[in-house]
Design a protein around this motif. Structure first.
Motif, PDB file in Angstrom:
ATOM      1  N   ARG A 304       0.824  -1.200   0.000  1.00  0.00           N
ATOM      2  CA  ARG A 304       0.000   0.000   0.000  1.00  0.00           C
ATOM      3  C   ARG A 304       0.861   1.254   0.000  1.00  0.00           C
ATOM      4  O   ARG A 304       1.950   1.262   0.568  1.00  0.00           O
ATOM      5  CB  ARG A 304      -0.935   0.000   1.213  1.00  0.00           C
ATOM      6  N   ALA A 305       0.339   2.308  -0.623  1.00  0.00           N
ATOM      7  CA  ALA A 305       1.037   3.588  -0.666  1.00  0.00           C
ATOM      8  C   ALA A 305       0.023   4.682  -0.961  1.00  0.00           C
ATOM      9  O   ALA A 305      -1.085   4.411  -1.442  1.00  0.00           O
ATOM     10  CB  ALA A 305       2.135   3.572  -1.724  1.00  0.00           C
ATOM     11  N   PHE A 306       0.401   5.951  -0.686  1.00  0.00           N
ATOM     12  CA  PHE A 306      -0.521   7.067  -0.853  1.00  0.00           C
ATOM     13  C   PHE A 306      -0.382   7.771  -2.201  1.00  0.00           C
ATOM     14  O   PHE A 306      -1.083   8.749  -2.453  1.00  0.00           O
ATOM     15  CB  PHE A 306      -0.327   8.086   0.272  1.00  0.00           C
ATOM     16  N   SER A 307       0.523   7.303  -3.046  1.00  0.00           N
ATOM     17  CA  SER A 307       0.628   7.873  -4.383  1.00  0.00           C
ATOM     18  C   SER A 307       0.811   6.744  -5.384  1.00  0.00           C
ATOM     19  O   SER A 307       1.342   5.673  -5.051  1.00  0.00           O
ATOM     20  CB  SER A 307       1.811   8.845  -4.487  1.00  0.00           C
ATOM     21  N   LYS A 308       0.382   6.991  -6.604  1.00  0.00           N
ATOM     22  CA  LYS A 308       0.520   5.975  -7.645  1.00  0.00           C
ATOM     23  C   LYS A 308       1.985   5.693  -7.951  1.00  0.00           C
ATOM     24  O   LYS A 308       2.362   4.555  -8.234  1.00  0.00           O
ATOM     25  CB  LYS A 308      -0.214   6.420  -8.913  1.00  0.00           C
ATOM     26  N   GLU A 309       2.811   6.749  -7.882  1.00  0.00           N
ATOM     27  CA  GLU A 309       4.228   6.576  -8.173  1.00  0.00           C
ATOM     28  C   GLU A 309       4.879   5.631  -7.168  1.00  0.00           C
ATOM     29  O   GLU A 309       5.612   4.706  -7.546  1.00  0.00           O
ATOM     30  CB  GLU A 309       4.937   7.931  -8.152  1.00  0.00           C
ATOM     31  N   SER A 310       4.597   5.844  -5.897  1.00  0.00           N
ATOM     32  CA  SER A 310       5.158   4.968  -4.852  1.00  0.00           C
ATOM     33  C   SER A 310       4.614   3.560  -4.988  1.00  0.00           C
ATOM     34  O   SER A 310       5.344   2.576  -4.798  1.00  0.00           O
ATOM     35  CB  SER A 310       4.824   5.527  -3.469  1.00  0.00           C
ATOM     36  N   PHE A 311       3.351   3.470  -5.324  1.00  0.00           N
ATOM     37  CA  PHE A 311       2.725   2.158  -5.466  1.00  0.00           C
ATOM     38  C   PHE A 311       3.382   1.366  -6.588  1.00  0.00           C
ATOM     39  O   PHE A 311       3.724   0.186  -6.422  1.00  0.00           O
ATOM     40  CB  PHE A 311       1.235   2.318  -5.729  1.00  0.00           C
ATOM     41  N   MET A 312       3.577   1.999  -7.734  1.00  0.00           N
ATOM     42  CA  MET A 312       4.157   1.292  -8.871  1.00  0.00           C
ATOM     43  C   MET A 312       5.616   0.924  -8.611  1.00  0.00           C
ATOM     44  O   MET A 312       6.093  -0.131  -9.059  1.00  0.00           O
ATOM     45  CB  MET A 312       4.033   2.137 -10.133  1.00  0.00           C
ATOM     46  N   GLN A 313       6.334   1.773  -7.867  1.00  0.00           N
ATOM     47  CA  GLN A 313       7.706   1.438  -7.505  1.00  0.00           C
ATOM     48  C   GLN A 313       7.731   0.230  -6.583  1.00  0.00           C
ATOM     49  O   GLN A 313       8.581  -0.668  -6.731  1.00  0.00           O
ATOM     50  CB  GLN A 313       8.377   2.639  -6.834  1.00  0.00           C
ATOM     51  N   LEU A 314       6.794   0.179  -5.620  1.00  0.00           N
ATOM     52  CA  LEU A 314       6.684  -0.988  -4.735  1.00  0.00           C
ATOM     53  C   LEU A 314       6.429  -2.251  -5.553  1.00  0.00           C
ATOM     54  O   LEU A 314       7.068  -3.287  -5.333  1.00  0.00           O
ATOM     55  CB  LEU A 314       5.541  -0.777  -3.745  1.00  0.00           C
TER      56      LEU A 314
END
Length: 455
Positions: A304-314
């Protein structure tokens, strides 16, 4: 004398009538049709919605609906009885609707049938859990339970529908009622959007009851409130054999153990500490005997993440770490992000302008002291799909009464709903919809055209 006086009076009457018409003409030209003061007076009038929602007859009606749904919980895209109950009540109220939408969804319409359109959403699905609360209206379906309050959400939206229908002549546009299936991981909101039934929506509002705030309180914030979420499952393949001679095997359990430890380093060592992220492995399946090394192991989890960018990096790093660490241990791995079964939920992000509007309306209805700030939560909500298409606002509705009992958090088999919260949800729905439609009318400029003295 009488004739002269009559003529004078007639002349003066004509003069003042022309002056009044002149003033009226300029007043109409200079003033918007719906002024700020007219909005304020209407906003104050919507406070009566709470009194209407608390009326014993309407309250008992909402409670009855909620309990019927609670006794017959249905999982995502299986909400056929729930959907039928909704349609029966809408028919009784004389509210038109579209069905089926996204398998079991119902989309109702109240108002003029013309723009502007504002939407209110309630989810309908239950969870695959066994209810452990012993009460008169306990779930009658083994292994299924309304453990997240969606039964209450439906009841409150129907309560709002009843109030709105009774005041339909005051609605300056159309209120769209969205009874949505499959919020619990099924991305029902996305299917509703894909069905093309929500066109030209100016804004959408949704709520979730919460045991962490008192009855009559609401909590929200502008910007991100819930994280985007996704799931993954990985199979790590080795070569099984006897536990006493491990040199002749390739141990997938050891490989999976190293994978799990390495996955935790993504958040702790790679993510910005100020950018909240979560990666949890909640599934580990492999082996069935004490002295046998299995051929493969399956692990799975959520991120889980609060931004799409962080989510896709995860997501990218999860796949890299699993396949790379498996290779270090001489295993191979395949990673599935379950895009069809458990699709990615984007972050739930409240529109800033709607936040100011919500605070104003909720403050007028329940008191500004009961409108609380909400800290972002790592939970997810498929309401976010709507927010990617048009402005949306999601808030929590308190239901705790500490003097009676402490309520369990959602997804607990001991989850309960304090039904005293139902009138607040119904009144907030009705107030937000009618006030927002009026606000939109305020913002429409007067079209200047030919004016005549005959005004």
């Amino acid at each position: 004398m009488f004739t002269v006086l009559s003529q004078f009076k007639a002349a003066m009457a004509f003069f003042f009538s022309r002056v009044n018409l002149f003033l009226l003409f300029h007043l109409l030209v200079a003033t918007p049709i719906f002024s700020e003061s007219s909005f304020s007076s209407h906003a104050i009038s919507t406070t009566k919605f709470l009194d209407l929602a608390k009326d014993p007859q309407l309250f008992d009606w909402m409670v009855g609906i909620r309990r019927k749904i609670h006794e017959n919980p249905e999982l995502g895209y299986e909400e056929f009885q729930t959907s039928e109950l909704i349609r029966v009540e809408l028919d009784k109220l004389g509210i038109s609707y579209k069905y089926p939408v996204a398998v079991t969804g119902v989309i109702g319409f109240i108002g003029t049938g013309l723009p502007p359109f504002v939407a209110l959403r309630a989810d309908m699905d239950a969870l695959p859990m066994q209810e452990l609360v012993e009460w008169e209206h306990k779930s009658k379906v083994p292994g299924k339970m309304h453990a997240c309050g969606h039964d209450a959400h439906v009841a409150m939206l129907l309560g709002a529908a009843k109030i709105l229908k009774e005041h339909e002549n005051e609605i300056r546009g159309t209120v769209v009622l969205v009874f949505q299936p499959a919020e619990e991981g099924g991305a029902g909101a996305r299917k509703i959007l894909d069905a093309g039934v929500l066109e030209n929506i100016s804004a959408i509002f949704g709520l979730h009851i919460a045991p962490t705030f008192s009855v009559g309180e609401v909590a929200a914030r502008a910007g991100p409130i819930f994280a985007g979420s996704g799931f993954f499952e990985a199979t790590i393949n080795g070569r099984g054999g006897h536990a006493a001679i491990p040199q002749h095997s390739i141990d997938p359990i050891l490989a999976a153990s190293n994978v799990i430890v390495s996955l935790q380093h993504i958040v702790s060592r790679e993510a910005n500490p100020l950018d909240s992220q979560v990666l949890t492995v909640g599934k580990f399946q492999g082996g069935g005997a004490f002295n046998v090394i299995p051929d493969s192991v399956t692990i799975g989890g959520t991120f889980r993440a609060f931004s799409k960018e962080s989510f896709m990096q995860l997501r990218h790093r999860i796949e890299q770490v699993i396949t790379g660490q498996a290779a270090v241990q001489r295993c191979n791995a395949t990673v599935d992000f379950l895009d069809e079964e458990k699709p990615f939920f984007p972050p739930t992000v409240n529109n800033g302008n709607l936040h100011e509007f919500f605070q104003s309306v909720a403050g007028s209805l329940i008191g500004s002291n009961k409108v609380k700030d909400l800290q972002p939560l790592m939970g997810s909500e498929d309401f976010a799909f709507y927010q990617e298409v048009f402005p949306g606002y999601f808030f929590l509705l308190g239901m705790e009464d500490a003097s009676v009992e402490r309520l369990e958090l959602p997804h607990s088999p001991y989850y309960k709903v304090n039904e005293d919260a139902l009138p607040y949800g119904a009144a907030l729905h009705a107030s937000l919809a009618t006030s927002y439609l009026l606000k939109l009318h305020q913002q429409v400029p007067v079209v200047e055209g030919k004016h005549h003295d005959e005004l």
